[in-house]
Scaffold this motif. Structure first.
Motif, mmCIF file in Angstrom:
data_model
loop_
_atom_site.group_PDB
_atom_site.id
_atom_site.type_symbol
_atom_site.label_atom_id
_atom_site.label_comp_id
_atom_site.label_asym_id
_atom_site.label_seq_id
_atom_site.Cartn_x
_atom_site.Cartn_y
_atom_site.Cartn_z
ATOM 1 N N ALA A 160 0.830 -1.204 0.000
ATOM 2 C CA ALA A 160 0.000 0.000 0.000
ATOM 3 C C ALA A 160 0.861 1.248 0.000
ATOM 4 O O ALA A 160 0.592 2.217 -0.727
ATOM 5 C CB ALA A 160 -0.930 -0.013 1.216
ATOM 6 N N GLY A 161 1.924 1.246 0.816
ATOM 7 C CA GLY A 161 2.797 2.417 0.871
ATOM 8 C C GLY A 161 3.496 2.672 -0.448
ATOM 9 O O GLY A 161 3.605 3.816 -0.905
ATOM 10 N N THR A 164 0.904 3.898 -3.172
ATOM 11 C CA THR A 164 0.498 5.280 -2.907
ATOM 12 C C THR A 164 1.606 6.255 -3.294
ATOM 13 O O THR A 164 1.371 7.249 -4.005
ATOM 14 C CB THR A 164 0.144 5.455 -1.430
ATOM 15 O OG1 THR A 164 -0.951 4.595 -1.101
ATOM 16 C CG2 THR A 164 -0.259 6.894 -1.130
ATOM 17 N N ALA A 165 2.824 5.972 -2.845
ATOM 18 C CA ALA A 165 3.945 6.875 -3.136
ATOM 19 C C ALA A 165 4.250 6.916 -4.625
ATOM 20 O O ALA A 165 4.481 7.988 -5.200
ATOM 21 C CB ALA A 165 5.175 6.436 -2.348
ATOM 22 N N GLY A 167 2.204 6.156 -7.141
ATOM 23 C CA GLY A 167 1.117 6.810 -7.871
ATOM 24 C C GLY A 167 1.235 8.317 -7.824
ATOM 25 O O GLY A 167 1.069 9.014 -8.842
ATOM 26 N N ASP A 168 1.540 8.867 -6.644
ATOM 27 C CA ASP A 168 1.718 10.322 -6.517
ATOM 28 C C ASP A 168 2.894 10.795 -7.365
ATOM 29 O O ASP A 168 2.824 11.834 -8.032
ATOM 30 C CB ASP A 168 1.946 10.704 -5.055
ATOM 31 C CG ASP A 168 0.706 10.502 -4.186
ATOM 32 O OD1 ASP A 168 -0.395 10.391 -4.760
ATOM 33 O OD2 ASP A 168 0.859 10.447 -2.952
ATOM 34 N N GLY A 197 -8.912 0.623 -1.901
ATOM 35 C CA GLY A 197 -7.721 1.286 -1.386
ATOM 36 C C GLY A 197 -6.867 1.781 -2.525
ATOM 37 O O GLY A 197 -7.343 1.954 -3.653
ATOM 38 N N PRO A 198 -5.566 2.019 -2.284
ATOM 39 C CA PRO A 198 -4.702 2.547 -3.349
ATOM 40 C C PRO A 198 -4.524 1.560 -4.490
ATOM 41 O O PRO A 198 -4.436 0.346 -4.286
ATOM 42 C CB PRO A 198 -3.376 2.799 -2.620
ATOM 43 C CG PRO A 198 -3.403 1.894 -1.430
ATOM 44 C CD PRO A 198 -4.840 1.813 -1.016
#
Length: 526
Positions: A160-161, A164-165, A167-168, A197-198
């Motif tokens: 997940a981390g 998320t990172a 994708g940004d 979720g992400p």
């Protein structure tokens, strides 16, 4: 395109795996070929794709040798596909880095990657995630092989981390890498299209053996990009009913009624329309325009004298007044609180039910539904209207609830009403009693404009009128025809738009050319 659940795919794989079929090697080879194609196509510039968040226009072209690829690898077989693909690409001169996200990578794939000189990295903590993001951003292609069809629920922990990172970072990059997902974008609901979720949005998804429902169903479909199915010989799926279906242009050519030399206006279908009011006269014009431009044999319009005049000024071939019809469109531009028009709708409901003909129930007709509708009645709500329909039936539903879980809301509406339901949206969903979910994503975002739904109601009504006898005999056909109408409507919007703004009448005017191209095979899918 037919999509099958994870359980169906696993059952179909079992006899092949038992016989020693090299499914992983075939999948990895197809994945490597897709990555090489993306490298050759070039690095995309920043922009917006149909999915709404992904660059699409190539600005440079690259050679495979010397390109960089970053493969994100989880613990399952998808990770094995990614590892073997990395080994293959490294053998062709590609600089490959593998980021291990799971704790138990596929042993054979990991050994092959190491033998090929692939760089192996860990993403188990914040430093590992930072390294992975740097590796990804300097790559031409990022391969998402974190999770596959066995995953359930949102991504957790390091996965997940990282997603998320990354994708940004991809969204902010001036020249982002192309993202290729293996089987499904990690983190989506494989069977229901949920996004709990992400998720790393993909430009292309290479899916193995058969499409999965989450690749066709919203909201997850928006994260899949272009979907490519790799054939693995899963012949057992031919006997299985699909969970989700997306029609192609060739399907429309098979479904659309084409006149012969023996036809006349009555055999080609007569459509009755109860639409528009003093407050919304344009809805009547738009609905009849959609129907007339489809080539239906005749359109009969029921409305006030001023609205009838507006309709006939645009389409003098429309006949005013009641008469025998093969299908009805009821409700566009009608306020249920308008007593006279509500009475017109309710009276026509009774006539249509008594005659047993198909009908399209839109907008103002939705709050006036009688109990126990037949499957050849097609409801055409948007998310807000569907939420109200469910709430009126005793379910507590909001627009956000429908948009967050559209398939569940659609299925519930079918169960409550007995009708076929077409849920309008960026991906239009259709289902009827006992049918799969049809998911059509053929339109341009420019189609989100006033009156576009009225045109769709007319297109669908014309199609039901032309196939009325077939629909009454086989009520499940209503869902397939509704999906076909959504495809034509969406393709017409794309043709009218050519990348720019459109009005609803532009869509109606583009329908004849769209149908011509579909029926002659000149309009390609894609």
């Amino acid at each position: 395109m037919r999509a099958y659940s994870a359980a169906q795919v696993r059952r179909a794989e079992e006899p092949l795996l038992a016989a020693g079929a090299p499914l992983m090697q075939e999948a990895a080879g197809a994945l490597a070929r897709a990555v090489r194609e993306e490298i050759r196509a070039g690095t995309p510039e920043r922009g917006t794709s149909a999915a709404g968040s992904r660059p699409t226009a190539p600005v440079t072209r690259g050679r495979v040798a010397g390109a960089r690829v970053c493969v994100l690898v989880g613990s399952g077989n998808n990770g094995g596909d990614g590892l073997f693909a990395a080994a293959f690409l490294a053998g062709r001169g590609v600089a490959c880095d593998v980021v291990l996200v799971g704790t138990h990578p596929h042993a054979g794939g990991l050994a092959a990657a190491r033998r090929a000189g692939v760089g192996i990295h860990l993403a188990g903590d914040d430093d590992g995630v930072s390294v992975a993001v740097r590796l990804a951003l300097r790559s031409h292609v990022v391969v998402d092989a974190i999770t596959g069809i066995g995953a359930r629920g949102p991504l957790r922990g390091p996965a997940a981390g990282l997603v998320t990172a990354l994708g940004d970072a991809v969204d902010a990059a001036p020249a982002p890498p192309v993202v290729v997902a293996v089987d499904v974008p990690s983190g989506i609901g494989v069977d229901d299209g949920a996004v709990p979720g992400p998720v790393l949005v993909a430009d292309r998804t290479v899916t193995m053996g058969a499409a999965k429902p989450g690749l066709l169903l919203p909201p997850a479909a928006g994260a899949a990009g272009r979907v490519e199915v790799v054939e693995l010989g899963l012949d057992a799926l031919a006997a299985e009913p699909p969970d989700a279906v997306r029609l192609t242009g060739a399907d429309v050519a098979d479904l659309w009624p084409v006149p012969t030399a023996d036809d006349h206006k009555y055999t080609r279908g007569v459509l009755g329309v109860v639409a528009g009011s003093g407050a919304y006269p344009g809805a009547a014009v738009l609905t009849t325009s959609g129907a007339v431009r489809c080539g239906v044999g005749m359109v009969r319009y029921l409305g006030s004298t001023p609205v009838t005049a507006a309709v006939q000024a645009r389409h003098p071939e429309v006949v005013a007044g009641r008469g025998r019809v093969q299908a009805w469109v009821l409700g566009p531009g009608i306020d249920p609180a308008d007593g006279a028009r509500a009475e017109d709708v309710e009276r026509t409901f009774e006539d249509a039910l008594r005659a047993g003909v198909p009908m399209v129930l839109d907008a103002g007709a939705l709050p006036l539904l009688p109990d126990g509708l037949p499957a050849h009645a097609v409801l055409t709500p948007h998310a807000g209207e569907l939420a109200r329909l469910l709430t009126d039936a005793g379910d507590d539903a909001s627009r956000a609830d429908v948009e967050g879980a559209p398939v569940a809301a659609l299925r519930r509406a079918v169960e409550i009403t007995g009708a076929t339901v077409l849920l309008k949206g960026a991906t239009t969903l259709v289902a009827g009693p006992g049918t799969p979910v049809y998911a059509q994503a053929d339109a341009t975002p420019w189609l989100a404009t006033a009156g576009a739904g009225d045109v769709l109601a007319g297109v669908l009504g014309a199609l039901l009128a032309g196939r009325s006898g077939d629909v009454v005999e086989r009520p499940a056909l209503a869902a397939e025809l509704a999906a076909a109408a959504a495809l034509v409507h969406g393709r017409a919007a794309r043709a009218a738009s050519a990348g720019g703004p459109i009005a609803a009448l532009d869509v109606a005017d583009a329908v004849p050319g769209t149908l011509r191209d579909l029926l002659t095979g000149e309009m390609m899918d894609g």
